[in-house]
Every structure is written in C-alpha cells, then in structure tokens.
Write an enzyme that holds these catalytic residues in place. Structure first.
Site, PDB file in Angstrom:
ATOM      1  N   ASP A  19       9.534  -3.229 -20.042  1.00  0.00           N
ATOM      2  CA  ASP A  19      10.483  -4.225 -21.023  1.00  0.00           C
ATOM      3  C   ASP A  19      10.209  -5.768 -20.740  1.00  0.00           C
ATOM      4  O   ASP A  19       9.374  -5.910 -20.018  1.00  0.00           O
ATOM      5  CB  ASP A  19      11.900  -3.856 -20.573  1.00  0.00           C
ATOM      6  CG  ASP A  19      12.395  -4.176 -19.373  1.00  0.00           C
ATOM      7  OD1 ASP A  19      11.631  -4.597 -18.442  1.00  0.00           O
ATOM      8  OD2 ASP A  19      13.518  -3.929 -19.269  1.00  0.00           O
ATOM      9  N   ASP A  23      15.233  -0.962 -16.708  1.00  0.00           N
ATOM     10  CA  ASP A  23      16.613  -0.857 -15.901  1.00  0.00           C
ATOM     11  C   ASP A  23      17.708  -0.798 -16.887  1.00  0.00           C
ATOM     12  O   ASP A  23      18.768  -0.672 -16.224  1.00  0.00           O
ATOM     13  CB  ASP A  23      16.790  -2.287 -15.378  1.00  0.00           C
ATOM     14  CG  ASP A  23      16.750  -3.462 -16.131  1.00  0.00           C
ATOM     15  OD1 ASP A  23      16.645  -3.379 -17.220  1.00  0.00           O
ATOM     16  OD2 ASP A  23      16.817  -4.397 -15.646  1.00  0.00           O
ATOM     17  N   ASP A  55      16.338   3.247 -21.159  1.00  0.00           N
ATOM     18  CA  ASP A  55      15.154   3.358 -20.579  1.00  0.00           C
ATOM     19  C   ASP A  55      15.020   4.597 -19.666  1.00  0.00           C
ATOM     20  O   ASP A  55      13.982   5.112 -19.333  1.00  0.00           O
ATOM     21  CB  ASP A  55      14.897   2.424 -19.460  1.00  0.00           C
ATOM     22  CG  ASP A  55      14.682   1.038 -19.948  1.00  0.00           C
ATOM     23  OD1 ASP A  55      14.126   1.000 -21.179  1.00  0.00           O
ATOM     24  OD2 ASP A  55      14.999  -0.096 -19.506  1.00  0.00           O
ATOM     25  N   ASN A  85     -20.388  20.099  12.525  1.00  0.00           N
ATOM     26  CA  ASN A  85     -20.458  20.652  13.837  1.00  0.00           C
ATOM     27  C   ASN A  85     -19.982  22.044  13.695  1.00  0.00           C
ATOM     28  O   ASN A  85     -20.629  23.095  14.653  1.00  0.00           O
ATOM     29  CB  ASN A  85     -19.233  20.101  14.864  1.00  0.00           C
ATOM     30  CG  ASN A  85     -19.414  18.830  15.113  1.00  0.00           C
ATOM     31  OD1 ASN A  85     -20.627  18.162  15.276  1.00  0.00           O
ATOM     32  ND2 ASN A  85     -18.542  17.848  15.431  1.00  0.00           N
ATOM     33  N   ASN A 142     -11.541  19.142  19.171  1.00  0.00           N
ATOM     34  CA  ASN A 142     -10.764  18.915  17.788  1.00  0.00           C
ATOM     35  C   ASN A 142      -9.608  18.021  18.153  1.00  0.00           C
ATOM     36  O   ASN A 142      -9.281  16.983  17.315  1.00  0.00           O
ATOM     37  CB  ASN A 142     -10.517  20.129  17.235  1.00  0.00           C
ATOM     38  CG  ASN A 142     -10.000  20.240  15.918  1.00  0.00           C
ATOM     39  OD1 ASN A 142     -10.665  19.345  15.118  1.00  0.00           O
ATOM     40  ND2 ASN A 142      -8.825  20.627  15.513  1.00  0.00           N
ATOM     41  N   ASP A 191      -8.778  14.018  16.892  1.00  0.00           N
ATOM     42  CA  ASP A 191      -7.561  13.734  15.981  1.00  0.00           C
ATOM     43  C   ASP A 191      -6.755  12.467  16.382  1.00  0.00           C
ATOM     44  O   ASP A 191      -6.072  12.044  15.733  1.00  0.00           O
ATOM     45  CB  ASP A 191      -6.721  15.108  15.821  1.00  0.00           C
ATOM     46  CG  ASP A 191      -7.235  15.839  14.720  1.00  0.00           C
ATOM     47  OD1 ASP A 191      -7.644  15.376  13.803  1.00  0.00           O
ATOM     48  OD2 ASP A 191      -6.983  16.894  14.648  1.00  0.00           O
TER      49      ASP A 191
END
Length: 865
Positions: A332, A592, A596, A660, A685, A689
């Site tokens: 707007d 707002d 709307d 892998n 693993n 991580d």
C-alpha cells in the site's frame, strides 16, 4: 440423579436473552474480576493456536526415526548374543547425537516463541469494569469483550449491545458479504450459524461498527474449532516444506537402495548376518543427514533472531524461505512509500477557497465518531478539535462499500448529519451544493468540483468530500439510508509526503530482483503522482473497474506489465495477487488495514506491522516493527542468507556422506573385512555433524543474496553426484594406498580411513561452503573453531589406548599419517578445480551466483519451478 429429575438443558445462547446468557456464565455487563479471570484461565488453559510440544516429546522425537529404531533393535540383539561393548558404544553415540539435535531444536523453539510473543494480537475485555488488553488466547468464558472496526473476534460470543456492527464471517461461512449483527433479538434454537445475527464467532473480524459481547466458547470449543478439528493435518504446505519433502524422498530412495544392496552382498559373501545388518544400518544412518531437522531449525531460528534485530518478526520459521524467494512485493502507499502521518493541508469550500466552516464540520465528523481510528481523522483533529460540548447523537460507521462516514450532531441548533468520504462516494448522495451561503443544484458546480479534485490529486493530495443535511427523524433510526439528498459543503486535501528513503529502497529491491507494485484505494491521479516520485513505472495504471472488467486469464497477463493499481478494493487486491502468482513468482503483500486481510491471506508472504489493525496483524506471517521498505529490504536479504546456509548444509553433508557411503559399499565387495565398524561409522557421522551446527550462522557471500533462491532438486541431485563422485574417487585412492602400497592391516586400515574421512570432509566443508575460491571467502569463527577441534580430536583418538581399543582403532604410523595428509590436500585441490568448472557450467542453479565482474547482476530474474 435420575433422568426424570435432571434439570432442563440451558437454551442455546442465541435462543436466550442476553441477561440470561450472562447469568449462565456467572458474569455481568461489567465483565469478570481480574482474579476470577485468572482462575478460569488456570482451570482451562488456552487452546487457541499452535502450542509447542513439551520437552519430553521433543527429546523422544530425536530417537524415533525408523532407521534409528531398527539400528537400536539390532544393537540390543547384538548385545544379547555377547557383543556388549560394541552395543554400548553404538547406543552412546546414538544418544549423544540425539541430545545434540534436541539441544539445538529446543533452543530454537524457545527463541521463536519469544519472538512471536512480541507481536501477538490482543483483545479488549472488561476486567473489574475497566477496559483491559489481554492476548487473544487469554480470553476466558464469561469475559465481556469490546469489539470495534478491525477487531479479531477472540471467542464465540453472544452480543450484549451493538452499534451498526458488520462482521466478515467468510472464514466460517464462506459468505463474502459482511453479516449485519443485532444484539436485541432472540432466535430459534434451530437457527444455523449463518443466521445467528445476535452472535459473533471466533476467527471472524469486525468490518465496521462497535459492540460488547460475552465470550462463551474459546479455542477448540468454538464453531470454527469444531469445523477445522478434522482438518488440522491438511493445512497447505509452504514452498519450503514442499522442497524439503522432495529432498527427503530423494534421500530415502538412495538410502534404501544402498542399504539393501550392501546387506545382500555381505550376506552372500558369508559374513555374519547381524554384523552385516549393523553395518548396513550404520551406512544408512551415515547417508542420512541426521542433523538436517536441527540444522534447518537452527538456521531458520538464527535468521529469525537476526531479522528481529532489524525489526522484522516472523510468526512461523518456514516463512523465512518464502521471504527470501520473494520476487514481487505489493504494497500500500500510506506509511510505506509515504511518511504515514498525513496532515490536513486545505479545507476548501465548493468555490475552492479556504473555509473555517468546512474545517469546523470536518472536526465534528472526525472528532465525534468512535469507530475505527484512522490517520485522516487524526489529521483533522490535530488541526482543529471539535467545539467544546459537542456530542454525537448517532453515527453511521465507515465501510468499504459506501466509502463514507456520517455523524449526527448539533450544528447551529439543528440536528445535522455531517458526512465525509471519498469524493465520488459523497457526490453520489448529494443533490445540491452550498456556494457563498446559497444552495445550488449540484449539476451547476459538479464539473468545477471534479476538475479541482483532479488537480489536487495530480499534485499528490488525498482528497475527501464533505456534505451535510438537516435531520428531523428519530436518531435511533439512523442508518446508511439517511445519506441521501445531501448538500456538498467542500473538499479536504491531505498531504502525506513521500519518504526520503522510499525511492532508494525501491531501487535496491529492484537490484535484488524484487519488483515493487503499488496497490492503493486512492484515485489513479494521486497514485500515479506517488508512484512516479519513487521510481515506479506509471505508463499504465490499472484501476478497480479495470480489474472487474477482466476475466482471470486476461488479468494474469495484464498484471505482469503494471506497477500501479489504484482505486482497488479488498477483492481487487486479492485477484491481483493471485494473478501475479500464476507467473511462478513469489509474491509478498505489505498492508495494515482491514481491507488488506484478503490480500495478506492470498500472498506467499503476508507482511504487516505491529501497529496494524488486529485482523491484518493476525493474517500476516511477517510483522514489521517499523513500516518502511528499508526493513523489508533487510528481511529479504536476511531471508536469502538464512536459506543459503540451509542449502549449504544440505549440499555439504549429502555429497560427502554419499561419496563415503558409496566408497564403503564398493569396498565391502572386495575387502575381506568391513572397511569401518558400525560404531566407527556412527562416531564419524556424529563428529562431522558438530561443526555443521555452526553453518546456520555462517557468513554468506554477498552475491548469494542477489536473487531469489528456492529448493532446486535437480541441482541438489547433480551436486550430490558430482562432488560425491569426487569424494568416492579419493576414497578409492585411499584404499589403494593403504592396501596396495602400505599393506595396512584391518585395524590400521580402519584407523587411517577413519582419520582421513573425517579430516577430508572438514577441509572440503570450507571448499564447498562457497562458490568463490576457498581462501577468498571468510567463514564464521565458530565454524572454524569447531572444525579445528573435531579435526584434532579425530587425530588424537587413535593415540588414546583405552578409547582407541573400545572403538577398534589403533595408532597409525608416520607413513600412514603422511599418506592421509597428502590425499586430503590433493582432494581439496581437486575439489576446488571441479567446483570452478561446475559453477561455470551451471551458473544459474541453486543459490544465485555471478562472477563479480558480471554486469548482469541487475537483470530481471527468470521465474523457476
């Protein structure tokens, strides 16, 4: 008590008088006391809205994936047949991995809950007889709720009193026209929801008027709650969720193929079935990015915190991706492109002269109405307040169909209706005009008034008309039908200057591939003036009547070439947004106001501000603490940065794990022993991580935020294969060196490959995290610190006798360590070369990339699936 002696059931609230309904919930017209409300809230905690799962459920979720459950079952069986040490180590690694994911996920959830609480919608209730603001979820049965224009209705309620109340019930009944409500009627108990004019319902909102109502049902105990309880799992998915789901399916297919194949091969080769099963399952866990949910949540919550610092609050984490992928922003005008604080510049009579009489009438209309507070009325009252002692006898609230507001008050000793509104809306109910104190036919001055209106609009003024009539009927009968036969008194011209930064923000958004479109209810001339001042194209302006005249295909084609839409009503805005989305673009809407809400629902990203009316703030997924395009610009950039980091983890982990695991699958076919033990695979693993958790807050190269980005599954699959193959190649080289050159034993082989796999994956992380040459892109300090710590730990572990023995490792000799270092360096150098070729061949896939010297950085993006 027998059925015969049971008290009769209380009548339905809509079939009983308001006083009886109040008595039935032990309340009064003054509402509840604060203490009583607290007691009722404690007895019936809020059920409205989503609630976070408890920490026990969050923790349990970390260990309930099918792969992990099967692995745990196989481990227990392995322990039962005598391999207790292996089983305990595997379980310890699984538990540690789950706890890491839980800690990150729980922290992210807390952060988002705290951010969302900052922009929660509140309701006005009477507590101890005084108006009090409370969160919607804290409204309890028996609360007396005050409703006004724009209010979200927080519960199913019986009206106690109402003044020209119109309620949008489309969310519940599907009816697009507002429902007119009355408090003083008693209906049949069989009256359906759509006919209960003396009741209002949770999830709907007030279009105009005011009311007091007593809350009867909250949360799930409402009409909307009953309608939707069976549909809770059917909410439409976001683009982010759809992309992540497709990625998950890709991983599942790869995991199933590799797991079944490896298990079958090991079984055929005569290896113990339990060992083969554990090995296969460990590989499956290794291929699966176990930390993906946690990394995604960390990345998004980190983005949410960064956005909050820039005055952008996201109500759902997933919307960050949609914010980053947005390529069209509809907005707007007031407060976004303009300062948002209009001032009354001129109060003109019908001849175009400044008029104190017109200003006084405007002050009566604006200052005495008690409906929706709006900037225009505030501007009038700021210039002149109503005369002392002036009171409103009655009023007809503003609505978006009439586009007028009328107040009945005393003027010169006569009850007079003072009407203010859109120029065409007021002219349509006028028959005369006052010129120099004399009433003339409107037709005699209409052309002059219209020309003056056009000139003021072209100069950027917002123009309203003012009209009056003497009213000699009972004020209690006042309604929209009273607005007839009015006399035009003059025009009010408001000036809301364009923000100094608006033009620059529009330009910067365009440079980021975000096209800005203006959608306003103002007339076309005023909209064109504002749009031109901020750099939007005004070659063609599409108005509400133009939109009405087009069918959907014609509108979908037209909106692609238009940047200014004027004189649009709520349904026009919604149609424009839906039409823009048909081109494949991610569309955001910033608004707002009450009108709307439909557009906010229709947009990919609904954006509002914390000062918006309740219904707009409730409908939005993003809430700005400062209504400016600069804040939206920050949100778009940070949204793209957040998503870029999410894709980093996806690409890095899946390509490394795939490489892998593929190498181990191949090795298991030719080696006389398992290349790595299950516990070693799981530990590898888990360790890799740990630094991955820091990717969520990693630095992002500026060019990666230049264009909208989204899940690009073909690119992820191609990336996985290409760079996974590079990883597999160097794993095979490692096998050849360890067995063919150094003649390593099974334990030495596993120890060397355990170190090499982890160290090389950490090094390649810094290569693949950027599309630039590795050394020209600065990573986050936390990422570097965690990577170094894990790398050192992996090298040290085989040299710790107790730990190494438990893991089945042994200290490698100098020749093995030298070979590992050489292979790791060669791997990184090769990866950098492959990366350069890859991004030259596929420059437009995944996250955006351009060479720094490329002049096309400001070109318009092409929509992608």
């Amino acid at each position: 008590m027998t059925a015969a002696s049971a008290p009769p059931a209380a009548p339905a609230p809509w079939a009983a008088a308001a006083d009886a309904v109040l008595a039935g919930v032990a309340s009064s017209p003054q509402g509840l006391s604060a203490a009583e409300a607290d007691d009722r809230l404690a007895a019936a905690p809020p059920a409205a809205g989503p609630r976070r799962a408890g920490w026990v459920r969050e923790l349990t979720r970390q260990f309930t994936s099918p792969i992990v459950l099967i692995l745990l079952a196989a481990t227990v069986i392995s322990m039962a047949v005598g391999d207790v040490t292996d089983g305990l180590i595997i379980i310890a690694i699984i538990v540690a991995s789950g706890l890491l994911g839980f800690a990150q996920d729980h922290r992210a959830g807390r952060d988002v809950a705290a951010l969302t609480a900052r922009v929660q919608v509140e309701a006005t209730v009477l507590r101890d007889g005084s108006p009090t603001q409370v969160p919607v979820a804290h409204v309890v049965r028996g609360d007396v709720v005050h409703l006004a224009t724009g209010s979200v209705i927080p519960a199913d309620c019986r009206l106690l009193g109402a003044d020209e109340l119109l309620v949008d019930e489309s969310a519940l009944t599907g009816e697009s026209f507002p429902a007119e409500k009355q408090a003083d009627v008693v209906l049949s108990a069989a009256t359906p929801v759509a006919g209960r004019v003396n009741s209002v319902f949770f999830g709907t909102h007030v279009v105009s008027g005011t009311a007091n109502a007593v809350a009867l049902g909250t949360g799930r105990d409402t009409e909307l709650g009953r309608v939707t309880k069976d549909l809770r799992g059917a909410a439409p998915t976001t683009a982010y969720e759809r992309g992540s789901s497709r990625f998950g399916y890709l991983l599942v297919r790869l995991m199933l193929v590799l797991t079944v194949f490896i298990f079958a091969v090991n079984a055929v080769l005569g290896r113990p079935l339990l060992d083969s099963l554990l090995f296969s399952l460990a590989l499956a866990v290794g291929l699966t990015p176990q930390m993906l949910p946690a990394i995604v949540t960390i990345s998004l919550s980190s983005g949410a915190r960064l956005l909050a610092r820039r005055k952008v609050i996201v109500k759902r984490l997933e919307v960050i991706e949609d914010l980053g992928s947005m390529s069209i922003l509809c907005t707007d005008k007031t407060g976004t492109l303009t300062e948002g604080a209009p001032r009354l510049d001129r109060a003109l009579d019908v001849s175009g002269r400044e008029s104190e009489a017109v200003l006084t009438l405007a002050a009566l209309n604006a200052g005495l109405q008690d409906g929706f507070v709006n900037p225009m009325d505030q501007a009038i009252v700021a210039r002149q307040a109503p005369p002392p002692g002036a009171t409103a006898l009655d009023q007809v609230p503003y609505d978006f169909t009439r586009k007028r507001l009328s107040v009945l008050t005393d003027v010169d000793g006569w009850p007079t209706l003072v009407t203010k509104g859109a120029v065409q809306g007021v002219l349509s109910v006028c028959t005369r005009a006052e010129v120099d104190g004399t009433a003339v036919d409107l037709a005699d001055v209409r052309d002059d008034v219209t020309d003056r209106f056009a000139r003021l609009s072209a100069d950027g003024f917002r123009v309203l008309a003012l009209a009056t009539r003497r009213y000699d009927r009972d004020p209690g009968d006042l309604g929209p039908e009273a607005e007839e036969g009015l006399t035009l008194r003059g025009l009010l011209a408001f000036h809301d200057p364009v923000k100094a930064t608006a033009g620059e923000a529009v330009t910067r958004l365009r440079e980021l591939g975000v096209s800005v479109r203006l959608l306003t209810g103002d007339n076309a001339l005023a909209a064109r003036a504002t749009a031109a001042s901020v750099g939007l194209s005004t070659d063609r302006v599409l108005t509400g009547p133009h939109v009405d005249a087009m069918d959907d295909p014609a509108l979908a084609e037209a909106v692609q070439r238009v940047e200014v839409f004027a004189e649009v009503e709520p349904h026009h805005k919604r149609r424009v947004l839906l039409s823009l989305r048909t081109g494949g673009a991610g569309v955001g809407f910033l608004g707002d106001g009450i009108n709307d809400a439909p557009a906010l629902h229709a947009a990919d990203v609904g954006i509002s501000v914390d000062t918006a009316v309740d219904v707009a703030k409730e409908a939005a997924a993003v809430v700005l603490l400062d209504k400016t395009l600069d804040v939206v610009l920050d949100g778009v950039t940070l949204g793209r940065r957040t998503f870029a980091n999410t894709l980093k983890y996806v690409r890095l982990t899946t390509s490394a794990n795939f490489g892998n695991m593929l190498a181990m699958a191949a090795a298991s076919l030719v080696l006389p022993f398992l290349p790595l033990l299950p516990r070693q695979i799981l530990l590898l693993n888990f360790l890799t991580d740990i630094p991955s958790t820091a990717i969520a807050e990693d630095e992002v190269d500026p060019e990666q935020t230049l264009r909208p980005a989204s899940w690009d599954l073909p690119d992820i699959r191609r990336f996985l294969v290409v760079f996974g193959s590079v990883s597999t190649f160097f794993d095979v080289v490692t096998f050849a060196v360890l067995l063919g050159v150094l003649d390593a034993s099974a334990t030495e082989f596993r120890s060397a490959w355990f170190i090499e796999s982890t160290v090389s994956e950490l090094l390649v992380l810094f290569s693949l995290r950027t599309r630039r040459p590795m050394l020209s892109s600065r990573p986050a300090r936390l990422l570097v610190g965690l990577s170094v710590a894990v790398g050192v730990s992996v090298v040290v572990i085989p040299f710790l006798p107790v730990v190494a023995s438990a893991l089945g490792l042994d200290r490698p000799g100098p020749d093995l360590l030298l070979a590992i270092a050489g292979i790791a360096v060669a791997y990184v150098v090769t990866n950098e070369a492959v990366k350069r070729v890859y991004y030259r061949r596929y420059p437009g896939t995944g996250t955006f990339w351009l060479e720094p010297s490329d002049d096309s950085a400001c070109s318009q993006p092409t929509p992608r699936d």
